[in-house]
Every structure is written in C-alpha cells, then in structure tokens.
Scaffold this motif. Structure first.
Motif, short mmCIF file in Angstrom:
data_model
loop_
_atom_site.label_atom_id
_atom_site.label_comp_id
_atom_site.label_asym_id
_atom_site.label_seq_id
_atom_site.Cartn_x
_atom_site.Cartn_y
_atom_site.Cartn_z
N ASN A 1 6.36 16.47 29.70
CA ASN A 1 5.68 16.49 31.00
C ASN A 1 5.67 15.11 31.65
O ASN A 1 5.62 14.99 32.87
N ARG A 2 5.71 14.06 30.83
CA ARG A 2 5.66 12.69 31.35
C ARG A 2 7.03 12.12 31.66
O ARG A 2 7.16 11.22 32.48
N LYS A 3 8.06 12.59 30.98
CA LYS A 3 9.40 12.01 31.13
C LYS A 3 10.32 13.02 31.82
O LYS A 3 10.65 14.06 31.26
N ALA A 4 10.75 12.67 33.01
CA ALA A 4 11.58 13.59 33.81
C ALA A 4 12.96 13.81 33.16
O ALA A 4 13.52 14.90 33.26
N PHE A 5 13.49 12.79 32.50
CA PHE A 5 14.81 12.90 31.88
C PHE A 5 14.81 13.97 30.78
O PHE A 5 15.78 14.69 30.61
N TRP A 6 13.69 14.09 30.06
CA TRP A 6 13.59 15.06 28.98
C TRP A 6 13.48 16.49 29.50
O TRP A 6 13.74 17.43 28.77
N GLN A 7 13.11 16.66 30.75
CA GLN A 7 12.94 18.00 31.30
C GLN A 7 14.28 18.68 31.60
O GLN A 7 14.31 19.87 31.86
N SER A 8 15.36 17.93 31.53
CA SER A 8 16.67 18.54 31.74
C SER A 8 17.07 19.44 30.57
O SER A 8 17.96 20.27 30.69
N VAL A 9 16.40 19.25 29.43
CA VAL A 9 16.65 20.10 28.26
C VAL A 9 15.62 21.22 28.27
O VAL A 9 14.42 20.97 28.44
N GLY A 10 16.06 22.44 28.09
CA GLY A 10 15.15 23.58 28.07
C GLY A 10 14.22 23.56 26.87
O GLY A 10 14.51 22.94 25.84
N SER A 11 13.12 24.27 26.99
CA SER A 11 12.14 24.29 25.90
C SER A 11 12.70 24.94 24.65
O SER A 11 12.37 24.56 23.53
N GLN A 12 13.58 25.94 24.82
CA GLN A 12 14.21 26.58 23.66
C GLN A 12 15.07 25.59 22.88
O GLN A 12 15.08 25.58 21.66
N ALA A 13 15.77 24.73 23.60
CA ALA A 13 16.62 23.74 22.94
C ALA A 13 15.77 22.71 22.20
O ALA A 13 16.13 22.28 21.10
N VAL A 14 14.64 22.32 22.78
CA VAL A 14 13.74 21.36 22.12
C VAL A 14 13.17 21.98 20.84
O VAL A 14 13.09 21.32 19.80
N GLN A 15 12.80 23.25 20.90
CA GLN A 15 12.31 23.92 19.71
C GLN A 15 13.38 23.98 18.62
O GLN A 15 13.08 23.79 17.44
N ASP A 16 14.62 24.22 19.02
CA ASP A 16 15.71 24.25 18.06
C ASP A 16 15.92 22.88 17.41
O ASP A 16 16.16 22.79 16.21
N ILE A 17 15.82 21.81 18.19
CA ILE A 17 15.95 20.46 17.64
C ILE A 17 14.86 20.20 16.60
O ILE A 17 15.14 19.71 15.51
N CYS A 18 13.63 20.57 16.94
CA CYS A 18 12.51 20.37 16.00
C CYS A 18 12.72 21.19 14.72
O CYS A 18 12.44 20.71 13.62
N GLN A 19 13.20 22.41 14.86
CA GLN A 19 13.43 23.25 13.69
C GLN A 19 14.55 22.72 12.81
O GLN A 19 14.48 22.79 11.58
N ARG A 20 15.60 22.15 13.42
CA ARG A 20 16.69 21.56 12.63
C ARG A 20 16.20 20.35 11.83
O ARG A 20 16.56 20.19 10.66
N ILE A 21 15.38 19.52 12.45
CA ILE A 21 14.87 18.34 11.74
C ILE A 21 13.92 18.78 10.63
O ILE A 21 13.93 18.23 9.53
N GLU A 22 13.10 19.79 10.91
CA GLU A 22 12.20 20.33 9.89
C GLU A 22 12.99 20.83 8.68
O GLU A 22 12.64 20.55 7.53
N LYS A 23 14.07 21.55 8.95
CA LYS A 23 14.90 22.07 7.86
C LYS A 23 15.53 20.93 7.06
O LYS A 23 15.61 20.97 5.83
N ALA A 24 15.98 19.87 7.75
CA ALA A 24 16.59 18.73 7.07
C ALA A 24 15.57 18.04 6.17
O ALA A 24 15.89 17.66 5.04
N TYR A 25 14.33 17.90 6.63
CA TYR A 25 13.30 17.27 5.80
C TYR A 25 12.89 18.16 4.63
O TYR A 25 12.59 17.67 3.55
N GLN A 26 12.88 19.46 4.83
CA GLN A 26 12.58 20.36 3.71
C GLN A 26 13.65 20.24 2.64
O GLN A 26 13.34 20.21 1.45
N GLN A 27 14.92 20.15 3.05
CA GLN A 27 16.00 19.96 2.09
C GLN A 27 15.87 18.61 1.38
O GLN A 27 16.14 18.50 0.18
N PHE A 28 15.45 17.59 2.12
CA PHE A 28 15.26 16.27 1.54
C PHE A 28 14.18 16.31 0.45
O PHE A 28 14.37 15.79 -0.65
#
Length: 180
Positions: free
Chosen positions: A60-87
């Motif tokens: 909401n504060r950064k206009a540049f980040w709003q060019s990415v859809g919320s679904q894509a942001v959720q996918d990024i967070c889920q990928r990092i979560e999966k990587a840390y679980q594997q770690f």
C-alpha cells in the motif's frame, strides 16, 4: 495436469510485464531479508501468513510493488516458506536457505486463480492490459496457474498449467488373427 507454453508478441506493452517481474524480484529479496533477520533473532522461520500480511501493508505504501498482483505476491511468500521448510528439514545434509537473486535475473511470477483472463482468439488480459500471444494449440480444460517468464534475451513467455480433461480410453479387440 498439462503444461502449455506460448510466446508473447513483441510489443511496447510488454514493458509493464517486465517491470512486474522486476518488482516481484524486489519483493522476493525483501522477503528473504525478513526471513534471515527473523531466523537470526529467533532461530526459526517466519510464518507465511504473517509475511503475507506484512507485504500487503508494504504494497500500500510502495507504488512500484503494486504492479505485481496479490496472487503473485502470495506465491512468492509460499515459495520462500517452502524453501525454509526444506532448509530446516534437511539442513544437516547441506541444504541452504533461500538466497538473494539479482532483480534483473529474476525470471517469473505466477498467477494462480485471479489477475488474468483469456479473451477470444490469441488475446490475454493481465491486470488492466491486453496482450497477444502465439496460439499454437488450443487450451483445453480448466486453467490452474499462469506464469509469465522472461528469458535472458528479454523475450516473454506464458506458461499455462491446465487440469486436462481426459479422453475416454478406446478398447482394442484382438480376438481374431488375420490370415494372409
């Protein structure tokens, strides 16, 4: 499940998708920083729901980040979560946690349920913009995910994962032998 890959037409509109991929790379690196800081402080990985809510506030504060859809942001967070679980599961075997990626080398973002719509013919609507792609075959079945990928040359492709409708199996009868 079936994966189909189509090339997007070269157009001036594609710069918006390239900016979205760059913004997804910035969000990815920010999430990695948050995870590393949280791991340094508490010794465990950050919850995916907390990370997603934090990133939603920052979007909401950064206009540049709003060019990415919320679904894509959720996918990024889920990928990092999966990587840390594997770690945490295999860290004694030499598995490393998710690391930084150069924004220019960040390759893709994925839309799972919303943010895109296939229009008639070879047109695709992502966000508010319409893009054209080389439609080499029909998309049969229900679309599960749509990924926008960038090659090192700067070309853009869409990768569509489809839950394919299976055709009924044909029966072959082999009861008679042909005599010549």
């Amino acid at each position: 499940m079936k994966t189909l890959k189509f090339k997007l037409y070269q157009s001036q509109r594609n710069k918006h998708l390239k900016r979205s991929i760059n913004a997804a790379g910035v969000i990815y690196n920010h999430c990695v920083v948050l995870h590393k800081r949280y791991y340094r402080m508490w010794g465990k990985h950050l919850n995916c729901a907390k990370l997603q809510s934090h990133i939603a506030k920052l979007r909401n504060r950064k206009a540049f980040w709003q060019s990415v859809g919320s679904q894509a942001v959720q996918d990024i967070c889920q990928r990092i979560e999966k990587a840390y679980q594997q770690f945490f599961k295999h860290h004694k075997k030499g598995v490393k946690p998710a690391g930084f990626k150069k924004v220019r080398r960040y390759k893709s973002f994925t839309l799972k349920q919303a943010g895109y719509k296939f229009l008639g013919g070879n047109r695709l609507k992502i966000g508010n913009r319409v893009y054209q792609y080389w439609k080499s075959r029909e998309i049969e079945g229900t679309v599960k995910t749509l990924t926008i990928k960038r090659t090192p040359l700067g070309e853009l492709f869409i990768v569509v994962v489809v839950d394919s409708v299976e055709a009924p199996e044909t029966k072959f009868e082999t009861s008679r032998i042909a005599l010549i």
